[in-house]
Motif scaffolding. Structure first.
Motif, mmCIF file in Angstrom:
data_model
loop_
_atom_site.group_PDB
_atom_site.id
_atom_site.type_symbol
_atom_site.label_atom_id
_atom_site.label_comp_id
_atom_site.label_asym_id
_atom_site.label_seq_id
_atom_site.Cartn_x
_atom_site.Cartn_y
_atom_site.Cartn_z
ATOM 1 N N VAL A 32 19.984 4.694 -2.391
ATOM 2 C CA VAL A 32 19.835 5.429 -3.636
ATOM 3 C C VAL A 32 18.536 6.221 -3.566
ATOM 4 O O VAL A 32 17.558 5.764 -2.965
ATOM 5 C CB VAL A 32 19.838 4.494 -4.865
ATOM 6 C CG1 VAL A 32 18.647 3.541 -4.852
ATOM 7 C CG2 VAL A 32 19.869 5.300 -6.164
ATOM 8 N N SER A 33 18.532 7.417 -4.151
ATOM 9 C CA SER A 33 17.333 8.264 -4.182
ATOM 10 C C SER A 33 17.018 8.634 -5.628
ATOM 11 O O SER A 33 17.915 8.692 -6.474
ATOM 12 C CB SER A 33 17.539 9.539 -3.356
ATOM 13 O OG SER A 33 17.746 9.231 -1.995
ATOM 14 N N ILE A 34 15.732 8.877 -5.868
ATOM 15 C CA ILE A 34 15.302 9.306 -7.201
ATOM 16 C C ILE A 34 14.557 10.628 -7.086
ATOM 17 O O ILE A 34 14.082 11.003 -6.010
ATOM 18 C CB ILE A 34 14.408 8.250 -7.879
ATOM 19 C CG1 ILE A 34 13.122 8.023 -7.072
ATOM 20 C CG2 ILE A 34 15.161 6.945 -8.092
ATOM 21 C CD1 ILE A 34 12.100 7.130 -7.764
ATOM 22 N N VAL A 35 14.454 11.329 -8.221
ATOM 23 C CA VAL A 35 13.694 12.580 -8.291
ATOM 24 C C VAL A 35 12.553 12.370 -9.284
ATOM 25 O O VAL A 35 12.612 11.475 -10.133
ATOM 26 C CB VAL A 35 14.585 13.757 -8.718
ATOM 27 C CG1 VAL A 35 15.645 14.031 -7.659
ATOM 28 C CG2 VAL A 35 15.229 13.487 -10.075
ATOM 29 N N PRO A 36 11.496 13.182 -9.184
ATOM 30 C CA PRO A 36 10.337 12.993 -10.072
ATOM 31 C C PRO A 36 10.687 13.004 -11.551
ATOM 32 O O PRO A 36 10.069 12.277 -12.346
ATOM 33 C CB PRO A 36 9.433 14.170 -9.700
ATOM 34 C CG PRO A 36 9.789 14.489 -8.280
ATOM 35 C CD PRO A 36 11.247 14.236 -8.167
ATOM 36 N N ALA A 37 11.668 13.805 -11.938
ATOM 37 C CA ALA A 37 12.014 13.911 -13.354
ATOM 38 C C ALA A 37 12.439 12.580 -13.946
ATOM 39 O O ALA A 37 12.305 12.353 -15.162
ATOM 40 C CB ALA A 37 13.100 14.961 -13.540
ATOM 41 N N GLN A 38 12.978 11.666 -13.087
ATOM 42 C CA GLN A 38 13.401 10.369 -13.593
ATOM 43 C C GLN A 38 12.213 9.483 -13.955
ATOM 44 O O GLN A 38 12.310 8.644 -14.851
ATOM 45 C CB GLN A 38 14.278 9.669 -12.548
ATOM 46 C CG GLN A 38 15.630 10.336 -12.313
ATOM 47 C CD GLN A 38 16.399 9.693 -11.168
ATOM 48 O OE1 GLN A 38 16.238 10.082 -10.009
ATOM 49 N NE2 GLN A 38 17.214 8.705 -11.486
ATOM 50 N N VAL A 52 5.328 18.248 -9.293
ATOM 51 C CA VAL A 52 5.428 16.817 -9.612
ATOM 52 C C VAL A 52 6.208 16.166 -8.481
ATOM 53 O O VAL A 52 7.298 16.640 -8.120
ATOM 54 C CB VAL A 52 6.141 16.569 -10.953
ATOM 55 C CG1 VAL A 52 6.201 15.073 -11.259
ATOM 56 C CG2 VAL A 52 5.443 17.321 -12.085
ATOM 57 N N SER A 53 5.661 15.109 -7.912
ATOM 58 C CA SER A 53 6.341 14.409 -6.810
ATOM 59 C C SER A 53 6.257 12.910 -7.036
ATOM 60 O O SER A 53 5.379 12.415 -7.755
ATOM 61 C CB SER A 53 5.721 14.785 -5.464
ATOM 62 O OG SER A 53 4.356 14.410 -5.425
ATOM 63 N N VAL A 54 7.197 12.183 -6.414
ATOM 64 C CA VAL A 54 7.218 10.720 -6.520
ATOM 65 C C VAL A 54 7.367 10.124 -5.134
ATOM 66 O O VAL A 54 8.074 10.667 -4.271
ATOM 67 C CB VAL A 54 8.361 10.257 -7.453
ATOM 68 C CG1 VAL A 54 9.734 10.624 -6.890
ATOM 69 C CG2 VAL A 54 8.267 8.754 -7.700
#
Length: 253
Positions: A32-38, A52-54
């Motif tokens: 599973v992957s996430i994006v900074p907006a989450q 914005v980075s995570v």
């Protein structure tokens, strides 16, 4: 009079980084992957936010549970702020249970058993299979023919799937035919007859004997002396065995 001057305007105020915790589910491939907006929970800046980075942003089966991630916010002047959040990774994808039919043979005691691997046809999981169980897994003479069994597959995260298979139970073990020699007397008409039980000496079978036949079973004056007879023992599943006995015919009339 007038003069000119240069005013250098600087922005040294970092952004306000705001994070939020989230829960994500692994997919069928176990990733599973996430994006900074989450993770971003309304970060702001006095001017503008540029990036914005995570990190980390991708997760696998090894990340099941709580994971700390860092959100990095950079404004247009290069000022940076960070915050941390918890990403809870869950695996709610059940295993893929795949069954195959099998045929088993009863042993000399009329029993047979199977293990899960016998009916497993390639079950798999996005993370890993922890256990497999099959029920029922023992059979006896009463189960000769087709039987439906259930394979239960449990993955390392407790998700469960089932499938069914057909277990065909066969009895190919012939009876044990045991004979004994006997002596018989002709009657006043010069005849004598025997039955299968007369020459049977304890024949047995792992399931059960259906019938016993002896041949020949009738004698007359021409048979005085020793005669070889054959005892045929047939079990309840159609398997047969034979043995021979000597029938001594006497005329004492």
């Amino acid at each position: 009079s007038t003069c000119n001057a240069t005013v250098n305007v600087l922005d040294n105020i970092p952004p306000t980084a705001l994070c939020q915790n989230i829960t994500v589910q692994l997919n069928a491939s176990g990733t599973v992957s996430i994006v900074p907006a989450q993770i971003n929970n309304g970060s702001t800046d006095n001017c503008t936010i540029q990036t914005v980075s995570v990190d980390p942003s991708s997760f696998t089966c090894t990340n099941i549970g709580a994971n700390t991630v860092t959100l990095t916010v950079i404004d247009g002047s290069g000022n940076t702020s960070t915050c941390t959040a918890t990403v809870t990774v869950e695996d709610n994808v059940p295993p893929t249970a795949v069954c195959q039919n099998v045929t088993v043979q009863l042993d000399a005691f009329g029993n047979a058993s199977i293990v899960p691997a016998d009916v497993d046809g390639g079950s798999a999981d996005n993370c890993a299979v922890a256990t497999m169980a099959v029920s029922p897994n023992t059979f006896n003479c009463s189960n000769v023919g087709t039987n439906t069994v259930t394979l239960t597959v449990t993955d390392v995260n407790g998700n469960v799937s089932t499938c069914t298979a057909t277990v065909t139970v066969q009895d190919n073990i012939p009876p044990i035919a045991v004979c004994q020699d006997i002596t018989i007397q002709l009657d006043a008409s010069g005849n004598a007859a025997i039955s299968a039980t007369d020459v049977n000496n304890g024949s047995s079978d792992n399931c059960g004997i259906a019938s016993m036949v002896v041949s020949p079973n009738a004698f007359n004056c021409t048979n005085v002396g020793t005669n070889t007879v054959t005892l045929t023992v047939t079990d309840v599943n159609g398997n047969s065995s034979t043995c021979t006995a000597t029938v001594t015919v006497e005329d004492n009339v």
